[in-house]
Design a protein around this motif. Structure first.
Motif, short mmCIF file in Angstrom:
data_model
loop_
_atom_site.label_atom_id
_atom_site.label_comp_id
_atom_site.label_asym_id
_atom_site.label_seq_id
_atom_site.Cartn_x
_atom_site.Cartn_y
_atom_site.Cartn_z
N ALA A 540 0.83 -1.21 0.00
CA ALA A 540 0.00 0.00 0.00
C ALA A 540 0.86 1.26 0.00
O ALA A 540 0.53 2.25 -0.66
N ALA A 541 1.98 1.22 0.73
CA ALA A 541 2.86 2.39 0.77
C ALA A 541 3.45 2.68 -0.61
O ALA A 541 3.59 3.84 -1.01
N VAL A 542 3.78 1.62 -1.35
CA VAL A 542 4.31 1.83 -2.71
C VAL A 542 3.23 2.33 -3.64
O VAL A 542 3.43 3.26 -4.42
N ALA A 553 11.11 1.22 -5.19
CA ALA A 553 10.43 1.24 -3.89
C ALA A 553 9.80 -0.11 -3.58
O ALA A 553 9.83 -0.59 -2.43
N LEU A 554 9.24 -0.77 -4.60
CA LEU A 554 8.61 -2.07 -4.39
C LEU A 554 9.66 -3.13 -4.05
O LEU A 554 9.45 -3.97 -3.17
N ARG A 555 10.80 -3.09 -4.74
CA ARG A 555 11.86 -4.05 -4.43
C ARG A 555 12.38 -3.85 -3.01
O ARG A 555 12.64 -4.81 -2.27
N ASN A 556 12.55 -2.60 -2.61
CA ASN A 556 13.00 -2.32 -1.25
C ASN A 556 11.99 -2.80 -0.22
O ASN A 556 12.35 -3.37 0.82
N ALA A 557 10.69 -2.55 -0.49
CA ALA A 557 9.64 -2.97 0.45
C ALA A 557 9.62 -4.49 0.57
O ALA A 557 9.44 -5.03 1.67
N ALA A 558 9.80 -5.19 -0.55
CA ALA A 558 9.81 -6.66 -0.52
C ALA A 558 11.00 -7.16 0.30
O ALA A 558 10.87 -8.12 1.08
N ALA A 559 12.16 -6.52 0.13
CA ALA A 559 13.35 -6.93 0.88
C ALA A 559 13.15 -6.72 2.38
O ALA A 559 13.56 -7.56 3.20
#
Length: 649
Positions: A540-542, A553-559
């Motif tokens: 949701a943040a992305v 941003a999505l890759r960072n959130a997944a990590a």
């Protein structure tokens, strides 16, 4: 006294003089302070008033229509909930209620001015500070008009334009009587004490006294006397130098020293009296002399029933009397604070009580999904009733604990440990089991993150529908997560239990591992929901973030989500081991438990708690029953590596 009704308004035949609402409190001769000033500078009043305002403001204020004596409907599109949600002047519902309660607590009166639009009626309300509004007229039964004093002049308002809240005044039905007036002597005493302390510190922290020179001391030469006087004056005024007392001189203290003045006790007494004036339980404002972990819970219930209950009723009824009639389609409409959310027990307690009362499950799948903010599914409106309720004659499905076979199986990752009676299963060390748990949860989380990234990579136009994709697969992920968490939790709980049994009860007399399954299933469900929600929040943040760079941003959130899986596995491992050891200790008859701090970098609070001993059914000083206890705050449980030891009385 006789009364008449003139043009629909109640009037007194005999006119009593207008009683002005006092706005100032005298604290000393020539020293007057306005109520608002006391709120700003007096810490005890601010603590109590803000406590009331914040606790009432954070309650939801809902609008309903009474359909019958046994039925009501929640209103959403009606003007009333829209006004409460966005009253005007860029206020939120929380700020509106916070200001309302603060004004009443300080002045015992508060005002909302109705905002109207030609042809549409009331569209909002604006709170007016009581110091800027007065009640005018000779009729002491009800206001005749209100005057608002602004920066550019005065504004006269008729009573139908104002929602007027006020408390009790023995002389006038139009105004209240501020509780601050009843605290005048107490506040005056603290004012003088503060002034004395300030004077002492301005004097370099020295107390008032006199110098005594013996009568038989030799005569002082004028120049020596003047020199001593100047030296002493410089020491008193600037704190510089060290005066020398000559000829047997002595310093005699005249002021009361801080210990005898009991400054701390006096400040504590002030807070107690202020809290009593507002009918607030003392532990709620930080006075914990007679508070325990158990009675604070009861006092929390008392707060919302006895302390805030009258406030809520007053606000609800005033809105119903003065605001709702001005709105269209207002027949049967009323407002109600969502107090039940604060008075209910934990979800487990509510679920068990309701299921026992109705004798069967009481939520459909879609109702449960709605509570988790998930979309409805086809066929989810049917109430599922287990066969053991229809055929077995039990009061509810919780009458019997599930068997090991009822525990959900993982997809070939780990087989459940089957322990029957006193048969000890083959288990690794705690570190081995915990590492296996962390690896399994991290691998599962990475696989879900990869699926998310693959789906996002196929969308060249940005991430607007990622949240819909996520919610669509939530049910399947939760089922897998619960299975994985339950399997590892069952192993770790048995590991903790056998650590106690080996020392105190090798034959496992009176203990069966399957009695732990209901708790472990509930814990797995909780951890699964929290981990799933953490992933959803990241997505949701992305989605709500900037359009540029959303892929990174999505890759960072997944990590971050994958990294959080390892910490969750550590927390859940400590929780399961603590629960298992606690369960086996209770079955064995042990009566004492001892906290042992573990890990390379424990919390300072846990390091200080090492060796703390309490009764088996009691909680430790941090409120936990065992390390990782899911009922505690995350700051006390997350990533914890502590453990328990047990002993006889």
């Amino acid at each position: 006294m006789a009364f008449v009704v003139s043009q629909g308004q109640l009037s007194a035949v005999s006119i009593a003089p207008t009683v002005a609402l006092p706005s100032y409190v005298q604290l000393a001769d020539g020293v007057f302070r306005e109520y608002a000033h006391l709120y700003r500078v007096q810490p005890q009043i601010r603590t109590v008033v803000s406590f009331l305002a914040r606790n009432i403001a954070q309650l939801g204020l809902h609008a309903f229509r009474r359909v019958s004596d046994t039925d009501r409907e929640r209103l959403v599109g009606h003007p009333l909930p829209q006004i409460l949600a966005a009253p005007g002047a860029r206020l939120t519902r929380y700020r509106l209620i916070e200001r309302l309660v603060s004004d009443i607590a300080i002045y015992d009166t508060a005002y909302w001015v109705k905002v109207t639009l030609d042809g549409t009626g009331v569209i909002g309300v604006i709170p007016i500070p009581p110091s800027r509004m007065t009640v005018e007229g000779d009729n002491w039964l009800q206001p005749e008009k209100f005057i608002v004093y602004g920066s550019k002049g005065e504004l006269e308002l008729t009573p139908d334009r104002v929602v007027h809240f006020h408390g009790y005044n023995p002389l006038d039905l139009r105004t209240g009587s501020s509780p601050i007036d009843s605290l005048r002597s107490l506040l005056a005493e603290e004012f003088e004490a503060n002034r004395a302390r300030e004077q002492m510190w301005r004097n370099g922290g020295r107390l008032t006294g006199v110098l005594k020179r013996p009568a038989d001391a030799p005569a002082w030469a004028p120049d020596a006397k003047a020199r001593f006087r100047e030296g002493w004056r410089g020491y008193v005024q600037s704190g510089q130098g060290t005066p020398i007392l000559e000829d047997g001189m002595e310093y005699e203290q005249l002021a009361i020293d801080p210990a005898k003045a009991q400054y701390i006790e006096a400040r504590k007494l002030t807070r107690e009296e202020v809290a009593a004036a507002y009918h607030i339980p003392l532990p709620m404002v930080g006075i914990l002399d007679h508070a325990t972990f158990s009675n604070i819970k009861e006092q929390h219930q008392q707060l919302y029933q006895d302390t805030l209950g009258p406030w809520l009723t007053m606000i609800q009824e005033e809105i119903g009397l003065q605001l709702i009639p001005d709105l269209p389609d207002s027949e049967g409409v009323y407002v109600e604070f969502n107090l039940q959310e604060k008075l209910r027990g934990s979800f487990e307690e509510q679920a068990q009580q309701l299921q026992t009362a109705v004798g069967a499950p009481w939520l459909t799948r879609n109702e449960a999904r709605g509570r988790m903010n998930l979309p409805q599914i086809d066929g989810g409106n049917d109430l599922i009733t287990p066969m053991n309720v229809l055929v077995g004659g039990q009061a509810s499905p919780t009458d019997s604990a599930p068997t090991a076979a009822a525990l959900p199986k993982g997809s070939g990752r780990l087989m459940l440990v089957k322990a029957a009676g006193a048969d000890k299963p083959k288990l690794g060390s705690f570190q081995q089991e915990r590492d296996a748990f962390a690896e399994a949860l991290s691998t599962w989380t990475q696989r879900q993150a990869n699926r998310l990234l693959a789906h996002a990579g196929a969308k060249a136009d940005g991430p607007p529908e990622l949240l819909d994709w996520w919610d669509g697969g939530s049910e399947g992920r939760l089922a897998e997560l619960q299975s994985l968490l339950a399997e590892h939790g069952y192993r770790l709980a048995q590991l903790g239990a056998w650590g106690v049994l080996d020392d105190f009860n090798p034959q496992a007399d009176g203990w069966d591992p399957e009695v732990m399954l209901p708790w472990l299933l509930a814990a797995a469900e909780t951890h699964a929901s929290q981990h799933e929600q953490a992933g959803r929040d990241a997505v949701a943040a992305v989605q709500d973030g900037p359009a540029d760079g959303w892929q990174d941003a999505l890759r960072n959130a997944a990590a971050v989500w994958v990294t959080a899986a390892v910490k969750r596995a550590v927390t859940a491992s400590t929780e399961a081991r603590g629960f298992g050891s606690h369960d086996a200790a209770g079955a064995t008859g042990l009566t004492k438990k001892i906290w042992r701090t573990g890990g390379k970098n424990p919390r300072p609070s846990h390091r200080a708690q090492d060796g703390e001993q309490v009764s088996l059914d009691d909680v430790f000083s941090n409120g936990l029953r065992w390390p990782g206890d899911g009922q505690g705050d995350a700051k006390e449980t997350a990533n914890c590596n502590c453990r328990l030891e047990y002993a006889q009385e």
